[in-house]
Design a protein around this motif. Structure first.
Motif, PDB file in Angstrom:
ATOM      1  N   UNK A  87       0.650  -1.116   0.568  1.00 24.16           N
ATOM      2  CA  UNK A  87       0.520  -0.563   0.223  1.00 24.16           C
ATOM      3  C   UNK A  87       0.491   1.781   0.067  1.00 24.16           C
ATOM      4  N   UNK A  88       1.873   1.115  -0.196  1.00 25.82           N
ATOM      5  CA  UNK A  88       3.099   2.105   0.036  1.00 25.82           C
ATOM      6  C   UNK A  88       2.884   3.076  -1.336  1.00 25.82           C
ATOM      7  N   UNK A  89       3.021   4.321  -0.897  1.00 23.06           N
ATOM      8  CA  UNK A  89       2.372   5.342  -2.484  1.00 23.06           C
ATOM      9  C   UNK A  89       3.113   6.432  -2.243  1.00 23.06           C
ATOM     10  N   UNK A  90       4.320   6.575  -1.413  1.00 23.63           N
ATOM     11  CA  UNK A  90       4.979   7.057  -2.096  1.00 23.63           C
ATOM     12  C   UNK A  90       7.090   7.106  -1.057  1.00 23.63           C
ATOM     13  N   UNK A  91       7.672   7.000  -1.662  1.00 27.94           N
ATOM     14  CA  UNK A  91       9.176   6.577  -0.945  1.00 27.94           C
ATOM     15  C   UNK A  91      10.120   8.096  -1.156  1.00 27.94           C
ATOM     16  N   UNK A  92      10.783   8.060  -0.155  1.00 23.26           N
ATOM     17  CA  UNK A  92      11.852   9.227  -0.210  1.00 23.26           C
ATOM     18  C   UNK A  92      12.697   8.472   0.990  1.00 23.26           C
ATOM     19  N   UNK A  93      13.819   8.532  -0.011  1.00 22.27           N
ATOM     20  CA  UNK A  93      15.217   8.187   0.205  1.00 22.27           C
ATOM     21  C   UNK A  93      16.057   9.340   0.374  1.00 22.27           C
ATOM     22  N   UNK A  94      17.183   9.230   1.312  1.00 26.92           N
ATOM     23  CA  UNK A  94      17.963   9.865   1.910  1.00 26.92           C
ATOM     24  C   UNK A  94      19.672   8.834   2.396  1.00 26.92           C
ATOM     25  N   UNK A  95      20.636   9.361   1.843  1.00 26.59           N
ATOM     26  CA  UNK A  95      21.478   8.928   1.798  1.00 26.59           C
ATOM     27  C   UNK A  95      23.096   9.990   1.181  1.00 26.59           C
ATOM     28  N   UNK A  96      24.216   9.718   2.101  1.00 29.55           N
ATOM     29  CA  UNK A  96      24.843  10.077   1.420  1.00 29.55           C
ATOM     30  C   UNK A  96      26.284   9.552   0.301  1.00 29.55           C
ATOM     31  N   UNK A  97      25.909   7.920   0.494  1.00 24.30           N
ATOM     32  CA  UNK A  97      26.148   7.245  -0.363  1.00 24.30           C
ATOM     33  C   UNK A  97      26.352   5.786  -1.342  1.00 24.30           C
ATOM     34  N   UNK A  98      25.144   6.606  -1.987  1.00 22.85           N
ATOM     35  CA  UNK A  98      24.689   5.353  -2.932  1.00 22.85           C
ATOM     36  C   UNK A  98      24.802   4.333  -3.667  1.00 22.85           C
ATOM     37  N   UNK A 145      -0.793  14.476  -1.443  1.00 17.16           N
ATOM     38  CA  UNK A 145      -0.700  14.182  -2.808  1.00 17.16           C
ATOM     39  C   UNK A 145      -0.418  13.187  -2.380  1.00 17.16           C
ATOM     40  N   UNK A 146       0.165  12.508  -1.769  1.00 17.17           N
ATOM     41  CA  UNK A 146       0.143  10.751  -1.258  1.00 17.17           C
ATOM     42  C   UNK A 146      -0.612  10.525   0.132  1.00 17.17           C
ATOM     43  N   UNK A 147      -1.089   9.272   0.050  1.00 20.56           N
ATOM     44  CA  UNK A 147      -2.082   8.860   0.937  1.00 20.56           C
ATOM     45  C   UNK A 147      -1.431   8.005   2.536  1.00 20.56           C
ATOM     46  N   UNK A 148      -0.289   8.554   2.209  1.00 22.56           N
ATOM     47  CA  UNK A 148       1.360   7.945   3.092  1.00 22.56           C
ATOM     48  C   UNK A 148       2.229   8.256   2.305  1.00 22.56           C
ATOM     49  N   UNK A 149       3.450   8.003   3.611  1.00 25.89           N
ATOM     50  CA  UNK A 149       5.160   7.932   3.035  1.00 25.89           C
ATOM     51  C   UNK A 149       5.806   7.275   3.772  1.00 25.89           C
ATOM     52  N   UNK A 150       6.893   7.191   3.269  1.00 29.54           N
ATOM     53  CA  UNK A 150       7.550   5.914   3.303  1.00 29.54           C
ATOM     54  C   UNK A 150       9.025   7.133   3.877  1.00 29.54           C
ATOM     55  N   UNK A 151      10.100   7.591   4.470  1.00 31.09           N
ATOM     56  CA  UNK A 151      11.632   8.448   4.456  1.00 31.09           C
ATOM     57  C   UNK A 151      12.218   7.741   5.353  1.00 31.09           C
ATOM     58  N   UNK A 152      12.989   7.206   4.130  1.00 32.95           N
ATOM     59  CA  UNK A 152      14.639   6.901   4.793  1.00 32.95           C
ATOM     60  C   UNK A 152      15.903   7.910   4.992  1.00 32.95           C
ATOM     61  N   UNK A 153      16.714   7.338   5.646  1.00 39.06           N
ATOM     62  CA  UNK A 153      18.330   7.279   6.440  1.00 39.06           C
ATOM     63  C   UNK A 153      18.669   6.148   5.655  1.00 39.06           C
ATOM     64  N   UNK A 154      20.049   6.210   5.429  1.00 39.91           N
ATOM     65  CA  UNK A 154      20.624   5.107   5.525  1.00 39.91           C
ATOM     66  C   UNK A 154      22.218   5.133   5.032  1.00 39.91           C
ATOM     67  N   UNK A 199      17.497   3.383   9.216  1.00 38.79           N
ATOM     68  CA  UNK A 199      16.218   4.052   9.831  1.00 38.79           C
ATOM     69  C   UNK A 199      15.238   4.353   8.784  1.00 38.79           C
ATOM     70  N   UNK A 200      13.815   3.987   9.195  1.00 41.26           N
ATOM     71  CA  UNK A 200      12.845   4.409   8.368  1.00 41.26           C
ATOM     72  C   UNK A 200      11.384   4.854   9.137  1.00 41.26           C
ATOM     73  N   UNK A 201      10.724   5.847   8.508  1.00 40.74           N
ATOM     74  CA  UNK A 201       9.812   5.954   8.986  1.00 40.74           C
ATOM     75  C   UNK A 201       8.183   6.184   7.977  1.00 40.74           C
TER      76      UNK A 201
END
Length: 385
Positions: A87-98, A145-154, A199-201
């Motif tokens: 059911x994930x609608x929006x995925x936003x991922x941040x990182x220093x080193x892809x 704009x989205x019914x839910x979102x998951x944000x991450x840092x890794x 981590x994920x929220x």
């Protein structure tokens, strides 16, 4: 006029493999040069980190996670009890080193997850990339704009800190570097500072049973107009302070100049980081948000080292927000400096600690020394039956 709300309803963390104690670091990352590091004990004593995590298997000395798979592992921890990853609608991922320059990190995470079509965005940078991902997810939900979102840092910083990446540097033993101890320290000290993890929220328009964090605002600032780059990778700093990117070097130059070694201007960091990531931007926050120390029940500072604890406390006071240290929360000593993931890992631990109560307010501070940026996240604890 009321505005829409968005809540952090779940958190999840993936810390890879067994924790690595201080005396084990060089055994996992490998020794650079002909003798053990001289900087290690000095840096470890100063930074206050006792253990950290690496994606490198301590037995095989080979990585058993990519950045994308590590991030996906954290996200999977959000599923269940009424929320399905499909059911994930929006995925936003941040990182220093892809893991690679292209495709972007977030679509690689989406591929790892294998969930159906969704909006996907990657945010780049250093420590602040996880915060900008969170802001994108929050804004997506608040604006409907989205019914839910998951944000991450890794982060998988250890892959860049392996001894094999310093071939030709000879941090301990090179006649050139021996003549300039400051260069030796700048090349070496980051090997004892950085850790891996993700981590994920989950962000939703309504709270779920249990403790939730209502996102009140997220403010982000850049002072790149005022200062040169301080931390850089894939480039070398020239005598005029400008960066020369890796694409402009020949293959031979890239190897000889160690373009792909993470660099930190330690002197500039110490001189400017508190003033330009805390004091100056916090002044704007206080004025814009009418924020006072009484409005903060928990202060979560992302600190790269305990060395900065007293300067941060002094900076808060000078900015007009003197938060007593008994209201601070950090887990730097237990998980290390995990860059963009640090604030996620702190929030996850605090949420599950039993320390939070209904109505308490959290202020998160995330500085970035890449070219001196910072973010401030203000949250309210909501208990929902």
């Amino acid at each position: 006029m009321s505005r829409n709300a968005a809540y952090i309803t779940r958190s999840s963390v993936c810390l890879p493999n067994a924790p690595v104690e201080n005396d084990e670091v060089e055994g996992v990352l490998g020794q650079v040069g002909e003798r053990p590091s001289r900087a290690r004990r000095i840096v470890q004593r100063s930074n206050g980190i006792r253990r950290r995590y690496y994606v490198i298997d301590p037995v095989t000395r080979k990585p058993n996670y990519t950045n994308a798979s590590l991030t996906a592992a954290a996200i999977r921890g959000l599923g269940g009890d009424g929320f399905a990853l499909d059911d994930l609608a929006c995925l936003a991922c941040g990182t220093s080193n892809p893991d690679q320059l292209l495709p972007n990190h977030a679509v690689m995470v989406h591929g790892e997850l294998g969930v159906p079509v969704c909006e996907v965005v990657a945010t780049a940078g250093v420590c602040l990339s996880g915060t900008t991902a969170l802001k994108y997810g929050w804004m997506s939900v608040v604006t409907e704009g989205a019914r839910n979102a998951v944000a991450t840092g890794s982060e998988t910083a250890s892959l860049g800190l392996l001894a094999q990446n310093y071939n030709g540097e000879r941090i301990n033993g090179s006649e050139v570097l021996e003549a300039n101890p400051e260069i030796v320290f700048e090349k070496d000290f980051l090997r004892w500072m950085l850790s891996d993890g993700a981590g994920a929220l989950l962000i939703e328009p309504a709270p779920r049973p249990g403790f939730n964090l209502r996102v009140e605002w997220i403010d982000i600032f850049s002072y790149a107009h005022a200062l040169p780059a301080c931390m850089y990778y894939g480039a070398q700093k020239q005598t005029d302070g400008r960066l020369r990117g890796w694409l402009s070097y020949t293959p031979h130059e890239r190897e000889s100049k160690s373009v792909f070694t993470l660099n930190q201007d330690v002197r500039l960091l110490n001189e400017a980081v508190v003033e330009y990531t805390l004091v100056k931007p916090l002044g704007h926050v206080i004025a814009r948000r009418s924020l006072s120390a009484q409005d903060v029940d928990w202060f979560l500072p992302h600190m790269s080292s305990e060395y900065f604890r007293d300067p941060v406390a002094d900076g808060l006071s000078r900015a007009g927000l003197p938060i007593p240290q008994e209201r601070w929360f950090t887990n730097l000593d237990r998980v290390g400096n995990v860059g963009s993931a640090s604030i996620y890992i702190m929030l996850d631990e605090l949420l599950k600690s039993g320390k939070l109560k209904e109505g308490k307010r959290l202020l998160c501070f995330v500085p970035e020394s890449g070219r001196f940026s910072s973010g401030f996240i203000y949250l309210t604890v909501m208990a929902h039956a």
